[in-house]
Design a protein around this motif. Structure first.
Motif, PDB file in Angstrom:
ATOM      1  N   UNK A  69       0.842  -1.204   0.000  1.00 51.47           N
ATOM      2  CA  UNK A  69       0.000   0.000   0.000  1.00 51.47           C
ATOM      3  C   UNK A  69       0.872   1.247   0.000  1.00 51.47           C
ATOM      4  N   UNK A  70       1.930   1.228   0.810  1.00 53.67           N
ATOM      5  CA  UNK A  70       2.840   2.376   0.882  1.00 53.67           C
ATOM      6  C   UNK A  70       3.433   2.669  -0.491  1.00 53.67           C
ATOM      7  N   UNK A  71       3.838   1.613  -1.207  1.00 50.57           N
ATOM      8  CA  UNK A  71       4.408   1.799  -2.542  1.00 50.57           C
ATOM      9  C   UNK A  71       3.353   2.327  -3.510  1.00 50.57           C
ATOM     10  N   UNK A  72       2.161   1.781  -3.419  1.00 51.22           N
ATOM     11  CA  UNK A  72       1.084   2.173  -4.333  1.00 51.22           C
ATOM     12  C   UNK A  72       0.648   3.620  -4.101  1.00 51.22           C
ATOM     13  N   UNK A  73       0.604   4.037  -2.829  1.00 51.60           N
ATOM     14  CA  UNK A  73       0.135   5.383  -2.496  1.00 51.60           C
ATOM     15  C   UNK A  73       1.281   6.398  -2.374  1.00 51.60           C
ATOM     16  N   UNK A  74       2.527   5.889  -2.467  1.00 56.76           N
ATOM     17  CA  UNK A  74       3.709   6.737  -2.353  1.00 56.76           C
ATOM     18  C   UNK A  74       3.760   7.442  -0.999  1.00 56.76           C
ATOM     19  N   UNK A  75       3.521   6.666   0.060  1.00 60.37           N
ATOM     20  CA  UNK A  75       3.631   7.172   1.434  1.00 60.37           C
ATOM     21  C   UNK A  75       4.398   6.136   2.253  1.00 60.37           C
ATOM     22  N   UNK A  76       4.704   6.453   3.495  1.00 60.33           N
ATOM     23  CA  UNK A  76       5.455   5.508   4.329  1.00 60.33           C
ATOM     24  C   UNK A  76       4.529   4.416   4.868  1.00 60.33           C
ATOM     25  N   UNK A  77       5.158   3.296   5.262  1.00 61.60           N
ATOM     26  CA  UNK A  77       4.378   2.208   5.866  1.00 61.60           C
ATOM     27  C   UNK A  77       3.723   2.682   7.158  1.00 61.60           C
ATOM     28  N   UNK A  78       4.424   3.544   7.911  1.00 69.37           N
ATOM     29  CA  UNK A  78       3.869   4.073   9.159  1.00 69.37           C
ATOM     30  C   UNK A  78       2.604   4.878   8.892  1.00 69.37           C
ATOM     31  N   UNK A  79       2.610   5.643   7.790  1.00 70.49           N
ATOM     32  CA  UNK A  79       1.411   6.414   7.418  1.00 70.49           C
ATOM     33  C   UNK A  79       0.260   5.481   7.082  1.00 70.49           C
ATOM     34  N   UNK A  80       0.570   4.406   6.363  1.00 65.54           N
ATOM     35  CA  UNK A  80      -0.465   3.420   6.017  1.00 65.54           C
ATOM     36  C   UNK A  80      -1.042   2.833   7.298  1.00 65.54           C
ATOM     37  N   UNK A  81      -0.162   2.437   8.213  1.00 61.45           N
ATOM     38  CA  UNK A  81      -0.596   1.840   9.480  1.00 61.45           C
ATOM     39  C   UNK A  81      -1.514   2.799  10.240  1.00 61.45           C
ATOM     40  N   UNK A  82      -1.134   4.082  10.253  1.00 64.35           N
ATOM     41  CA  UNK A  82      -1.940   5.093  10.953  1.00 64.35           C
ATOM     42  C   UNK A  82      -3.305   5.261  10.298  1.00 64.35           C
ATOM     43  N   UNK A  83      -3.317   5.311   8.962  1.00 60.15           N
ATOM     44  CA  UNK A  83      -4.593   5.462   8.248  1.00 60.15           C
ATOM     45  C   UNK A  83      -5.535   4.304   8.557  1.00 60.15           C
ATOM     46  N   UNK A  84      -5.021   3.067   8.491  1.00 59.30           N
ATOM     47  CA  UNK A  84      -5.864   1.893   8.728  1.00 59.30           C
ATOM     48  C   UNK A  84      -6.335   1.871  10.187  1.00 59.30           C
ATOM     49  N   UNK A  85      -5.424   2.159  11.110  1.00 56.50           N
ATOM     50  CA  UNK A  85      -5.772   2.178  12.537  1.00 56.50           C
ATOM     51  C   UNK A  85      -6.858   3.210  12.821  1.00 56.50           C
ATOM     52  N   UNK A  86      -6.713   4.400  12.249  1.00 57.58           N
ATOM     53  CA  UNK A  86      -7.709   5.461  12.468  1.00 57.58           C
ATOM     54  C   UNK A  86      -9.048   5.110  11.830  1.00 57.58           C
ATOM     55  N   UNK A  87      -9.007   4.473  10.664  1.00 58.63           N
ATOM     56  CA  UNK A  87     -10.254   4.054  10.012  1.00 58.63           C
ATOM     57  C   UNK A  87     -10.992   3.051  10.886  1.00 58.63           C
ATOM     58  N   UNK A  88     -10.252   2.087  11.436  1.00 60.92           N
ATOM     59  CA  UNK A  88     -10.862   1.086  12.318  1.00 60.92           C
ATOM     60  C   UNK A  88     -11.456   1.741  13.569  1.00 60.92           C
ATOM     61  N   UNK A  89     -10.748   2.731  14.101  1.00 61.23           N
ATOM     62  CA  UNK A  89     -11.229   3.439  15.290  1.00 61.23           C
ATOM     63  C   UNK A  89     -12.544   4.160  14.986  1.00 61.23           C
ATOM     64  N   UNK A  90     -12.604   4.822  13.828  1.00 62.02           N
ATOM     65  CA  UNK A  90     -13.819   5.547  13.428  1.00 62.02           C
ATOM     66  C   UNK A  90     -14.990   4.573  13.264  1.00 62.02           C
TER      67      UNK A  90
END
Length: 196
Positions: free
Chosen positions: A154-175
């Motif tokens: 996902x990080x490669x596909x979105x051109x962001x860091x793995x940590x950013x991906x982890x944060x996005x998924x974690x926050x989505x689950x929280x919401x």
């Protein structure tokens, strides 16, 4: 002419990455039996075991350009099969819990049709909430939960860091957990793997 039978797992993985159909066929022939046996040992159902392994190979071909298998192809395939099995078992547990709860709430004469209507309505509500997530969060969540991409992919596909991906998924689950509560939050995953 190269005999694919004698190629190492690593060589087959490299050729698969480049879209080589013969490499894919050799991987299928080499690993189908052992992966099927593993799935069958968990389910004790021939058709379900076959479905899991066929779905795994379908994913392998569809995602071949993005997979980072390196030389340990057998480990990758075994892990992917195990993960699919665990998702199915979790799905079955959620369905059982949901059906038990619904059986208390639904009148006997409402029947199967009403149950399916309720399932579809819930799926639409869940999808609407997912679509309302912030764009990058939504993309990361869908790639992770609907398409089974790894955080690295996902990080490669979105051109962001793995940590950013982890944060996005974690926050989505929280919401989603906040909006749906614990039981419905579990049901979210049932619908993600059933309808989308």
């Amino acid at each position: 002419m190269t005999s694919y039978y004698y190629l190492s797992d690593g060589e087959l993985a490299e050729r698969l990455h480049l879209g080589d159909h013969r490499a894919f066929s050799q991987i299928y022939e080499r690993f189908f039996g052992v992966l099927y046996k593993h799935a069958f040992n968990r389910f004790r159902d021939q058709e379900q075991a076959k479905d899991v392994v066929h779905e795994l190979f379908e994913d392998l071909w569809m995602k071949r350009e993005h997979l980072l298998i390196n030389s340990n192809l057998s480990h990758y395939l075994y892990t992917a099969t195990r993960n699919k099995i665990l998702k199915i078992i979790a799905h079955q547990n959620v369905v059982t819990a949901y059906a038990t709860k619904q059986s208390v709430m639904i009148k006997p004469d409402e029947g199967l049709t009403d149950h399916r209507v309720r399932e579809r309505q819930l799926a639409e509500i869940i999808e609407k909430e997912i679509q309302s997530l912030p764009p990058k969060m939504k993309t990361a969540f869908e790639l992770s939960r609907k398409h089974n991409y790894t955080y690295k992919e996902i990080a490669e596909k979105m051109d962001i860091t793995e940590q950013s991906v982890r944060s996005h998924v974690k926050n989505a689950l929280k919401i989603l957990r906040t909006k749906f509560g614990i039981l419905i939050f579990l049901v979210v995953f049932f619908y993600l793997f059933s309808f989308f």
